[in-house]
Motif scaffolding. Structure first.
Motif, PDB file in Angstrom:
ATOM      1  N   ASN A  42       0.796  -1.226   0.000  1.00 20.72           N
ATOM      2  CA  ASN A  42       0.000   0.000   0.000  1.00 20.72           C
ATOM      3  C   ASN A  42       0.832   1.282   0.000  1.00 20.72           C
ATOM      4  O   ASN A  42       0.366   2.319   0.481  1.00 20.72           O
ATOM      5  CB  ASN A  42      -0.968  -0.011   1.184  1.00 20.72           C
ATOM      6  CG  ASN A  42      -2.041  -1.053   1.001  1.00 20.72           C
ATOM      7  OD1 ASN A  42      -2.876  -0.931   0.111  1.00 20.72           O
ATOM      8  ND2 ASN A  42      -2.014  -2.091   1.806  1.00 20.72           N
ATOM      9  N   GLN A  45       1.541   3.391   3.363  1.00 20.73           N
ATOM     10  CA  GLN A  45       0.411   4.028   4.037  1.00 20.73           C
ATOM     11  C   GLN A  45      -0.370   2.981   4.804  1.00 20.73           C
ATOM     12  O   GLN A  45      -0.604   1.889   4.309  1.00 20.73           O
ATOM     13  CB  GLN A  45      -0.506   4.717   3.031  1.00 20.73           C
ATOM     14  CG  GLN A  45       0.162   5.872   2.331  1.00 20.73           C
ATOM     15  CD  GLN A  45      -0.785   6.579   1.390  1.00 20.73           C
ATOM     16  OE1 GLN A  45      -1.861   6.106   1.092  1.00 20.73           O
ATOM     17  NE2 GLN A  45      -0.373   7.751   0.924  1.00 20.73           N
ATOM     18  N   ILE A  46      -0.762   3.340   6.020  1.00 19.18           N
ATOM     19  CA  ILE A  46      -1.530   2.423   6.849  1.00 19.18           C
ATOM     20  C   ILE A  46      -2.618   3.207   7.567  1.00 19.18           C
ATOM     21  O   ILE A  46      -2.410   4.355   7.958  1.00 19.18           O
ATOM     22  CB  ILE A  46      -0.613   1.665   7.844  1.00 19.18           C
ATOM     23  CG1 ILE A  46      -1.332   0.490   8.473  1.00 19.18           C
ATOM     24  CG2 ILE A  46      -0.030   2.599   8.870  1.00 19.18           C
ATOM     25  CD1 ILE A  46      -0.398  -0.485   9.182  1.00 19.18           C
ATOM     26  N   GLU A  47      -3.756   2.601   7.691  1.00 15.53           N
ATOM     27  CA  GLU A  47      -4.890   3.227   8.362  1.00 15.53           C
ATOM     28  C   GLU A  47      -4.882   2.879   9.842  1.00 15.53           C
ATOM     29  O   GLU A  47      -4.370   1.835  10.245  1.00 15.53           O
ATOM     30  CB  GLU A  47      -6.210   2.734   7.737  1.00 15.53           C
ATOM     31  CG  GLU A  47      -6.345   3.016   6.248  1.00 15.53           C
ATOM     32  CD  GLU A  47      -6.452   4.484   5.919  1.00 15.53           C
ATOM     33  OE1 GLU A  47      -7.093   5.213   6.688  1.00 15.53           O
ATOM     34  OE2 GLU A  47      -5.877   4.901   4.900  1.00 15.53           O
ATOM     35  N   ARG A  48      -5.471   3.741  10.637  1.00 11.33           N
ATOM     36  CA  ARG A  48      -5.694   3.469  12.055  1.00 11.33           C
ATOM     37  C   ARG A  48      -7.176   3.539  12.314  1.00 11.33           C
ATOM     38  O   ARG A  48      -7.788   4.525  11.942  1.00 11.33           O
ATOM     39  CB  ARG A  48      -4.970   4.498  12.930  1.00 11.33           C
ATOM     40  CG  ARG A  48      -3.489   4.425  12.820  1.00 11.33           C
ATOM     41  CD  ARG A  48      -2.962   3.378  13.725  1.00 11.33           C
ATOM     42  NE  ARG A  48      -1.501   3.379  13.666  1.00 11.33           N
ATOM     43  CZ  ARG A  48      -0.777   2.404  14.140  1.00 11.33           C
ATOM     44  NH1 ARG A  48      -1.354   1.375  14.684  1.00 11.33           N
ATOM     45  NH2 ARG A  48       0.513   2.455  14.078  1.00 11.33           N
ATOM     46  N   PHE A  50      -5.846  -0.416  12.244  1.00  7.24           N
ATOM     47  CA  PHE A  50      -5.336  -1.261  11.176  1.00  7.24           C
ATOM     48  C   PHE A  50      -6.384  -2.326  10.867  1.00  7.24           C
ATOM     49  O   PHE A  50      -6.737  -3.132  11.721  1.00  7.24           O
ATOM     50  CB  PHE A  50      -4.010  -1.885  11.614  1.00  7.24           C
ATOM     51  CG  PHE A  50      -3.392  -2.827  10.615  1.00  7.24           C
ATOM     52  CD1 PHE A  50      -3.464  -2.566   9.252  1.00  7.24           C
ATOM     53  CD2 PHE A  50      -2.716  -3.940  11.037  1.00  7.24           C
ATOM     54  CE1 PHE A  50      -2.876  -3.426   8.326  1.00  7.24           C
ATOM     55  CE2 PHE A  50      -2.119  -4.802  10.137  1.00  7.24           C
ATOM     56  CZ  PHE A  50      -2.197  -4.543   8.779  1.00  7.24           C
ATOM     57  N   GLU A  51      -6.900  -2.298   9.636  1.00  5.05           N
ATOM     58  CA  GLU A  51      -7.943  -3.235   9.229  1.00  5.05           C
ATOM     59  C   GLU A  51      -7.610  -3.845   7.882  1.00  5.05           C
ATOM     60  O   GLU A  51      -6.977  -3.209   7.039  1.00  5.05           O
ATOM     61  CB  GLU A  51      -9.297  -2.530   9.100  1.00  5.05           C
ATOM     62  CG  GLU A  51      -9.830  -1.978  10.391  1.00  5.05           C
ATOM     63  CD  GLU A  51     -11.183  -1.296  10.216  1.00  5.05           C
ATOM     64  OE1 GLU A  51     -11.567  -1.009   9.054  1.00  5.05           O
ATOM     65  OE2 GLU A  51     -11.840  -1.051  11.234  1.00  5.05           O
ATOM     66  N   GLU A  56     -10.569  -5.588  12.137  1.00  6.36           N
ATOM     67  CA  GLU A  56      -9.460  -4.951  12.850  1.00  6.36           C
ATOM     68  C   GLU A  56      -8.389  -5.982  13.201  1.00  6.36           C
ATOM     69  O   GLU A  56      -8.693  -7.073  13.673  1.00  6.36           O
ATOM     70  CB  GLU A  56      -9.956  -4.255  14.109  1.00  6.36           C
ATOM     71  CG  GLU A  56      -8.874  -3.424  14.771  1.00  6.36           C
ATOM     72  CD  GLU A  56      -9.380  -2.514  15.870  1.00  6.36           C
ATOM     73  OE1 GLU A  56      -8.548  -1.803  16.445  1.00  6.36           O
ATOM     74  OE2 GLU A  56     -10.595  -2.515  16.162  1.00  6.36           O
TER      75      GLU A  56
END
Length: 77
Positions: A42, A45-48, A50-51, A56
């Motif tokens: 990605n 880039q990582i979302e919070r 983390f899913e 999750e």
């Protein structure tokens, strides 16, 4: 499961038809391996939170989850 990868985790979720009523807990080393693979795929880039596929992914801090295994946690109260 061998080393936990992004593709492996996606397949795990799909094959078990998991929904957002659960979360997955990983050994810290396995969590780190998965995050690094996710970042490679990605573009760093990582979302919070983390899913993956809306599930999750958590790091186990209790010492209860063995390396390279996944613990499914029920998130419905």
């Amino acid at each position: 499961m061998e080393k936990i990868t992004y593709d492996g985790m996606r397949n795990f979720i799909i094959e078990r038809e998991l929904t957002d009523s659960v979360a997955l807990s990983l050994h810290p080393d396995s969590f780190d391996d998965l995050v690094m693979d996710y970042l490679d795929i990605n573009g760093n880039q990582i979302e919070r939170p983390f899913e993956i596929l809306g599930i999750e992914i958590l790091q186990d801090n209790t010492g209860n989850v063995p390396k390279n295994l996944v613990q499914v946690l029920d998130m419905v109260g």
